[in-house]
Design a protein around this motif. Structure first.
Motif, PDB file in Angstrom:
ATOM      1  N   ASP A   1      33.619  44.390  38.892  1.00 52.64           N
ATOM      2  CA  ASP A   1      32.757  45.555  38.704  1.00 52.64           C
ATOM      3  C   ASP A   1      31.781  45.440  37.536  1.00 52.64           C
ATOM      4  O   ASP A   1      30.938  46.304  37.357  1.00 52.64           O
ATOM      5  CB  ASP A   1      33.586  46.835  38.591  1.00 52.64           C
ATOM      6  N   SER A   2      31.876  44.343  36.767  1.00 55.75           N
ATOM      7  CA  SER A   2      30.960  44.166  35.642  1.00 55.75           C
ATOM      8  C   SER A   2      30.938  42.703  35.231  1.00 55.75           C
ATOM      9  O   SER A   2      31.823  41.916  35.604  1.00 55.75           O
ATOM     10  CB  SER A   2      31.402  45.016  34.452  1.00 55.75           C
ATOM     11  N   LYS A   3      29.946  42.357  34.431  1.00 53.25           N
ATOM     12  CA  LYS A   3      29.879  41.003  33.891  1.00 53.25           C
ATOM     13  C   LYS A   3      31.105  40.738  33.016  1.00 53.25           C
ATOM     14  O   LYS A   3      31.691  39.653  33.069  1.00 53.25           O
ATOM     15  CB  LYS A   3      28.609  40.803  33.067  1.00 53.25           C
ATOM     16  N   ALA A   4      31.503  41.732  32.229  1.00 52.72           N
ATOM     17  CA  ALA A   4      32.672  41.555  31.355  1.00 52.72           C
ATOM     18  C   ALA A   4      33.918  41.225  32.174  1.00 52.72           C
ATOM     19  O   ALA A   4      34.712  40.360  31.786  1.00 52.72           O
ATOM     20  CB  ALA A   4      32.895  42.805  30.510  1.00 52.72           C
ATOM     21  N   ALA A   5      34.098  41.909  33.307  1.00 49.61           N
ATOM     22  CA  ALA A   5      35.262  41.638  34.160  1.00 49.61           C
ATOM     23  C   ALA A   5      35.183  40.222  34.734  1.00 49.61           C
ATOM     24  O   ALA A   5      36.186  39.501  34.789  1.00 49.61           O
ATOM     25  CB  ALA A   5      35.360  42.663  35.280  1.00 49.61           C
ATOM     26  N   LEU A   6      33.985  39.809  35.156  1.00 53.49           N
ATOM     27  CA  LEU A   6      33.802  38.461  35.690  1.00 53.49           C
ATOM     28  C   LEU A   6      34.065  37.404  34.619  1.00 53.49           C
ATOM     29  O   LEU A   6      34.808  36.451  34.843  1.00 53.49           O
ATOM     30  CB  LEU A   6      32.375  38.304  36.236  1.00 53.49           C
ATOM     31  N   VAL A   7      33.479  37.576  33.446  1.00 54.95           N
ATOM     32  CA  VAL A   7      33.663  36.605  32.364  1.00 54.95           C
ATOM     33  C   VAL A   7      35.129  36.537  31.958  1.00 54.95           C
ATOM     34  O   VAL A   7      35.689  35.448  31.784  1.00 54.95           O
ATOM     35  CB  VAL A   7      32.753  36.937  31.158  1.00 54.95           C
ATOM     36  N   GLY A   8      35.772  37.693  31.821  1.00 49.29           N
ATOM     37  CA  GLY A   8      37.192  37.713  31.457  1.00 49.29           C
ATOM     38  C   GLY A   8      38.043  36.963  32.466  1.00 49.29           C
ATOM     39  O   GLY A   8      38.904  36.156  32.104  1.00 49.29           O
ATOM     40  N   ALA A   9      37.791  37.213  33.754  1.00 48.52           N
ATOM     41  CA  ALA A   9      38.560  36.531  34.802  1.00 48.52           C
ATOM     42  C   ALA A   9      38.246  35.032  34.827  1.00 48.52           C
ATOM     43  O   ALA A   9      39.137  34.207  35.040  1.00 48.52           O
ATOM     44  CB  ALA A   9      38.267  37.158  36.159  1.00 48.52           C
ATOM     45  N   ALA A  10      36.978  34.679  34.580  1.00 47.24           N
ATOM     46  CA  ALA A  10      36.600  33.262  34.569  1.00 47.24           C
ATOM     47  C   ALA A  10      37.273  32.529  33.420  1.00 47.24           C
ATOM     48  O   ALA A  10      37.783  31.417  33.589  1.00 47.24           O
ATOM     49  CB  ALA A  10      35.079  33.134  34.480  1.00 47.24           C
ATOM     50  N   VAL A  11      37.285  33.143  32.261  1.00 44.41           N
ATOM     51  CA  VAL A  11      37.919  32.518  31.095  1.00 44.41           C
ATOM     52  C   VAL A  11      39.418  32.355  31.338  1.00 44.41           C
ATOM     53  O   VAL A  11      39.994  31.301  31.070  1.00 44.41           O
ATOM     54  CB  VAL A  11      37.613  33.334  29.816  1.00 44.41           C
ATOM     55  N   GLU A  12      40.038  33.395  31.870  1.00 40.07           N
ATOM     56  CA  GLU A  12      41.459  33.300  32.196  1.00 40.07           C
ATOM     57  C   GLU A  12      41.698  32.192  33.222  1.00 40.07           C
ATOM     58  O   GLU A  12      42.672  31.426  33.118  1.00 40.07           O
ATOM     59  CB  GLU A  12      41.958  34.635  32.741  1.00 40.07           C
ATOM     60  N   SER A  13      40.792  32.040  34.161  1.00 39.10           N
ATOM     61  CA  SER A  13      40.898  31.004  35.177  1.00 39.10           C
ATOM     62  C   SER A  13      40.812  29.609  34.558  1.00 39.10           C
ATOM     63  O   SER A  13      41.527  28.695  34.977  1.00 39.10           O
ATOM     64  CB  SER A  13      39.780  31.213  36.214  1.00 39.10           C
ATOM     65  N   VAL A  14      39.949  29.443  33.555  1.00 36.90           N
ATOM     66  CA  VAL A  14      39.857  28.155  32.863  1.00 36.90           C
ATOM     67  C   VAL A  14      41.172  27.853  32.145  1.00 36.90           C
ATOM     68  O   VAL A  14      41.713  26.753  32.251  1.00 36.90           O
ATOM     69  CB  VAL A  14      38.674  28.124  31.875  1.00 36.90           C
TER      70      VAL A  14
END
Length: 189
Positions: A48-61
């Motif tokens: 729902d937001s860039k922050a949610a995407l970035v947070g999930a991407a970082v967690e994925s890394v």
């Protein structure tokens, strides 16, 4: 251009690739949509937001770097576990140059609550994993731990040394392995 993304994982895979090639600041709704070949709206179906995407991407890394090994025996021996963690840190540094220092320091300096929470969750998971290994390691000498020097405190020391190694980009575990040997296996001299 597609209108629907195959999966949330496809979005995260594209995000990890952007982080790998350009750093974690490269991740945005638009850049990930372009990398996936979909509309911006498709990304919003999952985040729902860039922050949610970035947070999930970082967690994925973090999850890619520290995924569970095929050989679960790594988690039965503290020395093997520490060596494995240092190897994964080296892999992460090579695969995602600057990720550890830029990501960790960036989230700690700025108030990016979701990313910081996810990072701390990952760190807590690693700390807890160290504690679990200490509990399983049958080679630890009796009396290595006591009320003043608990397994929890030693796991914290090991984790602190690992964070320090991340910041220094020093992935040679030999000093930490020697510390483990002398503290847990050999005992005081």
């Amino acid at each position: 251009m597609n209108t629907v993304v195959t999966s949330r994982e496809e979005i995260l895979r594209a995000s990890r690739e952007l982080i790998r090639r350009q750093g974690w600041d490269a991740v945005s709704i638009r850049s990930v949509a372009a990398a996936c070949g979909v509309s911006v709206g498709s990304i919003y179906n999952y985040f729902d937001s860039k922050a949610a995407l970035v947070g999930a991407a970082v967690e994925s890394v973090w999850c890619e770097i520290f995924h569970r090994p095929a050989d679960e025996a790594v988690f039965e021996n503290t020395l093997a576990c520490v060596a494995w963690i240092y190897g994964r840190m080296e892999y992460g540094c090579a695969r995602y140059p600057g990720f550890f220092t830029l990501h960790s320091l960036g989230f700690l300096r700025e108030d990016k609550a979701d990313g910081k929470r996810r990072m701390e969750h990952t760190w807590q998971h690693i700390r807890q994993g160290l504690l679990t290994v200490l509990g399983r390691d049958k080679n630890i000498r009796p009396g290595a731990f006591n009320e003043a020097f608990t397994a929890e405190k030693f796991a914290d020391v090991l984790f602190s040394l690992m964070l320090s190694a991340l910041l220094r980009q020093d992935y040679d575990p030999s000093t930490v392995l020697e510390l483990v040997r002398r503290t847990l296996y050999d005992g005081p001299r």
